[in-house]
Motif scaffolding. Structure first.
Motif: not given
Length: 175
Positions: A50, A52, A59, A63, A67, A84, A125
């Protein structure tokens, strides 16, 4: 009367405590880049990164909504190493045997530049079948239903026998 109030409070307390109990949500086991290298060397499996930034609103939405989804988190935890990575990190990192540092021209870490092919958009991603594989970046916010096909394409090893368009002809969503 005082005893009755005390008794009622005492009886209501457990009910109140248990009414606020929430179900345990599945959480993704996020790793750092250095933790990824150690884990991957012991047991190779696909990688999801990820990419970000701290200021990126989408983002944060990803999350919270993607996610944090129980099915997404469970699938990623079982089939991937999840990382991350802050694209604007000024720290040097080592990834797949190469060292990456901050790149002032991009105002980003060179690892992010590499993973995103210089197209710096967040969130992105990135899926990798192996650590040294060509990165497959998916830019922008993705709902769980949009992330499911590519996750399963790499996570289930389908990429070894089919291309993605052929896979999508037969794909049945379950999220």
């Amino acid at each position: 009367m005082q005893k009755v109030k005390y008794f009622l409070v005492l009886m209501a307390l457990p009910v109140l405590l248990f009414s606020f109990k929430t179900e345990k949500k599945e959480k993704i086991n996020w790793l750092s880049i250095s933790e990824l290298s150690a884990a991957y060397s012991k047991n190779p499996k696909p990688v999801i990164i990820d990419v970000y930034t701290s200021w990126c609103g989408w983002c944060k939405v990803m999350d919270k909504e993607t996610y944090a989804n129980d099915k997404v988190a469970a699938y990623i935890n079982e089939n991937y190493y999840a990382v991350k990575f802050d694209a604007e990190s000024k720290d040097s990192v080592e990834f797949s045997g190469k060292k990456y540092g901050f790149n002032p021209a991009y105002k980003a870490n060179d690892l992010a530049v590499y993973l995103l092919y210089g197209r710096m958009g967040y969130p992105t991603t990135v899926l990798l079948s192996t650590l040294d594989a060509q990165p497959a970046p998916l830019s922008g916010y993705l709902k769980p239903s949009e992330l499911e096909p590519p996750l399963k394409f790499f996570g289930n090893g389908v990429y070894k026998t089919k291309n993605f368009p052929d896979y999508m002809k037969e794909f049945t969503a379950s999220w």
